[in-house]
Structures are given as C-alpha cells and as structure tokens.
Scaffold this motif. Structure first.
Motif, short mmCIF file in Angstrom:
data_model
loop_
_atom_site.label_atom_id
_atom_site.label_comp_id
_atom_site.label_asym_id
_atom_site.label_seq_id
_atom_site.Cartn_x
_atom_site.Cartn_y
_atom_site.Cartn_z
N VAL A 143 0.83 -1.25 -0.15
CA VAL A 143 0.08 0.18 -0.18
C VAL A 143 0.71 1.07 0.02
CG1 VAL A 143 -1.79 -1.19 1.09
CG2 VAL A 143 -0.28 0.04 2.74
N PRO A 144 0.18 2.49 -0.28
CA PRO A 144 1.29 3.51 -0.24
C PRO A 144 1.77 3.79 1.00
CG PRO A 144 -0.81 4.08 -1.15
CD PRO A 144 -1.08 2.86 -0.72
N LEU A 145 2.92 4.20 0.96
CA LEU A 145 4.00 4.44 2.21
C LEU A 145 3.40 5.72 2.84
CD1 LEU A 145 7.30 3.42 0.68
CD2 LEU A 145 5.70 1.87 1.97
N SER A 146 4.05 5.54 4.16
CA SER A 146 3.79 6.84 5.14
C SER A 146 4.99 6.90 6.23
CB SER A 146 2.53 6.70 5.61
OG SER A 146 2.32 7.84 6.82
N LYS A 147 5.33 7.87 6.42
CA LYS A 147 6.61 8.31 7.36
C LYS A 147 5.87 8.72 8.81
CE LYS A 147 10.45 8.82 4.15
NZ LYS A 147 11.35 9.80 3.85
N SER A 148 4.64 9.05 8.85
CA SER A 148 3.87 9.40 10.13
C SER A 148 3.94 8.51 11.12
CB SER A 148 2.38 9.95 9.81
OG SER A 148 1.74 8.79 9.32
N GLY A 149 3.63 8.97 12.41
CA GLY A 149 3.66 7.92 13.55
C GLY A 149 2.72 6.78 13.13
N SER A 150 3.04 5.49 13.50
CA SER A 150 2.18 4.15 13.25
C SER A 150 1.20 4.02 14.28
CB SER A 150 3.13 2.78 13.18
OG SER A 150 2.55 2.01 12.43
N TYR A 151 1.24 4.42 15.55
CA TYR A 151 0.38 4.18 16.56
C TYR A 151 -0.43 5.41 16.93
CZ TYR A 151 -0.86 2.37 21.20
OH TYR A 151 -1.75 1.85 22.21
N PRO A 152 -1.70 5.45 17.06
CA PRO A 152 -2.81 4.49 16.52
C PRO A 152 -2.87 4.41 15.30
CG PRO A 152 -4.03 6.40 17.55
CD PRO A 152 -2.57 6.64 17.91
N SER A 153 -3.29 3.52 14.64
CA SER A 153 -3.67 3.57 13.13
C SER A 153 -4.82 4.63 12.92
CB SER A 153 -4.09 2.23 12.65
OG SER A 153 -4.55 2.18 11.29
N GLY A 154 -4.65 5.58 12.27
CA GLY A 154 -5.57 6.41 11.75
C GLY A 154 -6.79 5.79 10.65
N HIS A 155 -6.20 5.12 9.81
CA HIS A 155 -7.12 4.18 8.96
C HIS A 155 -8.37 3.53 9.73
CE1 HIS A 155 -5.16 5.23 5.34
NE2 HIS A 155 -5.90 4.57 4.56
N THR A 156 -7.66 2.83 10.81
CA THR A 156 -8.45 1.89 11.56
C THR A 156 -9.36 2.76 12.45
OG1 THR A 156 -6.79 0.22 11.62
CG2 THR A 156 -8.45 -0.09 13.27
N THR A 157 -8.63 3.64 12.96
CA THR A 157 -9.78 4.72 13.82
C THR A 157 -10.85 5.31 13.02
OG1 THR A 157 -7.94 5.39 15.01
CG2 THR A 157 -9.77 6.86 15.21
N LEU A 158 -10.54 5.55 11.66
CA LEU A 158 -11.72 5.92 11.01
C LEU A 158 -12.60 5.18 10.55
CD1 LEU A 158 -12.86 8.21 9.05
CD2 LEU A 158 -11.47 7.73 7.34
N GLY A 159 -12.27 3.82 10.15
CA GLY A 159 -13.00 2.81 9.78
C GLY A 159 -13.97 2.18 10.76
N THR A 160 -13.34 2.41 12.14
CA THR A 160 -14.15 1.98 13.28
C THR A 160 -15.17 3.07 13.59
OG1 THR A 160 -12.37 0.94 14.48
CG2 THR A 160 -14.16 1.65 15.79
N LEU A 161 -14.87 4.45 13.40
CA LEU A 161 -15.96 5.34 13.58
C LEU A 161 -16.94 5.37 12.62
CD1 LEU A 161 -16.59 7.88 15.15
CD2 LEU A 161 -14.76 9.19 13.75
N MET A 162 -16.54 5.35 11.25
CA MET A 162 -17.46 5.15 10.08
C MET A 162 -18.32 4.08 10.18
SD MET A 162 -15.63 6.28 6.49
CE MET A 162 -14.01 5.02 6.61
N GLY A 163 -17.78 2.63 10.63
CA GLY A 163 -18.62 1.49 10.86
C GLY A 163 -19.99 1.91 11.81
N ILE A 164 -19.33 2.55 13.19
CA ILE A 164 -20.43 2.88 14.08
C ILE A 164 -21.42 3.62 13.63
CG2 ILE A 164 -20.36 3.94 16.49
CD1 ILE A 164 -17.72 2.82 16.93
N GLU A 165 -20.95 4.70 12.99
CA GLU A 165 -21.96 5.84 12.54
C GLU A 165 -23.07 5.09 11.32
OE1 GLU A 165 -22.29 7.94 14.44
OE2 GLU A 165 -20.34 8.33 15.09
#
Length: 236
Positions: A143-165
């Motif tokens: 997947v596309p690379l990133s140098k930002s901090g790995s913890y916590p996963s922003g994608h997972t935070t967003l996916g969980t938040l979107m799933g809940i809503e």
C-alpha cells in the motif's frame, strides 16, 4: 457574484494591509471534536517499545502475512487505503449509494474524516512509533507508504468510527458493517503498513471518538439529516 466578492476582498486586503482569509480553508470540513477533548495520549496505553519482545513478535506477524497473503488480499488492502465512507459500498449493496445522490450524508462523513485526522494526529506524532517498513527493511508494504507515526492507526480509527455511524443509521446491517470496519483496519496489517497493536488502538480510538461526539449538538443535527437522507435514498 461570489467570484466578484472574493476579488473585492483581495483588493481591499491589499489596499489596507489586512490579513487575507483563505477561501480554500472555508471549504474544508470542520471536525466534530479535537485532540484537547479526546486526548489519545492520555486515553490509550503507549505502544510497545522498539526493542521489546512484543515489537519483535508483531514484526513476525507482519512478515508471516507478507509471505502468505494472496493477490486478492493485496488488492483489497490497496483499495482500502482510500479513507472514505464509500469503501462500505460492498455492504450497503445499493447502486444509489453514491456521493451524488447523498450530499448531506457525504458532507457529514467529510466531517467524520476530518475529526479522525484532528484527533489522531497529535497522538501519532507524540508516540512516533516507526512504521514497519522503517523499523525493518524486511517489510515490503503493498500500500502507499507513510512516514507518520504508526500508533494508533488512523485508518482503523476512521474505519471504526465510520462503521459505528453507519451501523447507527442502518441497524439492519449492523453486524455486516462492523465486520467490514474490522476488515478495513486489519487490511493495514495485510498491506504491511501497520502493526497489530496499531489496529487494536485504532479500534479503541474510533469507539471513544464516536462516544464523545454523540453528545455534540452539531453532530446530532447533521447525523439525523444524513441518516434520513440515506434511508430515503436507499428506500429503507
């Protein structure tokens, strides 16, 4: 008329030397909360230390997945690198589930995306956990690379938040939507860009954010409008 107003504002600013507003910023979605209200540096446990046994164990999990993932798994992980609610289209399973058909819904989730970024950004920077491929050159992300901090996963935070809503809007599909949210996060490990504990922390973060913003008046109003639009368009 709007274009003329902007030109007039620019001219006035140049004439009297006042600060010029950014019209690009005006169009940016406003988060429902921020990192002061939801301080993940205080709410989450720190990530494993770089020299810890846990870190080495997680690297082993990533490398195991790397040699066992199929082309289909890789393609799914690459597709899920997109950070938007339309990745849930496979669960919604309705051709009317599009941005063009759902302007209020789309605007609501634009704010959800911005909320995640605003809240997780300071925590990722504060802990600055190295991404797997920066920790070990044995890791080859797909997947596309990133140098930002790995913890916590922003994608997972967003996916969980979107799933809940989404589940709150479509309770009939709650189980499938939350399963998709979980897969969305796990695909960050499949893609080789996150550790398992990044995903666990992201799921906690997404849940905490959802709980926090549920009490905000602007959230309540926009959520109800988005929900009504979505259910009407989908015929539910």
């Amino acid at each position: 008329m709007q274009h003329f107003t902007k030109i007039l504002a620019v001219s006035l600013a140049l004439t009297v030397g006042i600060a010029l507003p950014s019209f690009a910023e005006d169009a940016k979605a406003k988060p429902f909360t921020d990192a002061k209200e939801v301080n993940l540096l205080e709410l989450l446990s720190p990530p494993p230390a770089n020299d810890s046994a846990q870190m080495k164990a997680e690297l082993g999990e990533i490398l195991t997945i790397q040699v066992t993932r199929t082309p289909a798994m890789e393609a799914r992980a690459v597709a899920d690198a997109e950070e938007n609610v339309w990745r849930f289209a496979d669960v919604i399973d309705n051709p009317k589930f599009t941005k063009e058909n759902l302007p209020k819904f789309s605007a609501f989730f634009d704010r959800i995306v911005e909320t995640e970024d605003t809240v997780t950004g300071p925590a990722k920077k504060g802990w600055n956990r190295p991404r797997p491929h920066l920790y070990s050159d044995l890791v080859k992300p797909v997947v596309p690379l990133s140098k930002s901090g790995s913890y916590p996963s922003g994608h997972t935070t967003l996916g969980t938040l979107m799933g809940i809503e989404l589940a709150n809007m479509l309770p009939e599909k709650k189980a499938a939507l939350m399963a998709r949210a979980w897969e969305y996060g796990h695909n960050r490990v499949v893609g080789g860009i996150h550790y398992p504990t990044d995903i666990e922390a992201g799921r906690i973060a997404g849940t905490v954010i959802a709980s926090d913003i549920a009490g905000h008046d602007d959230f309540k109003a926009e959520f109800e409008a988005a929900k009504a639009e979505l259910r009407t368009v989908l015929g539910m």
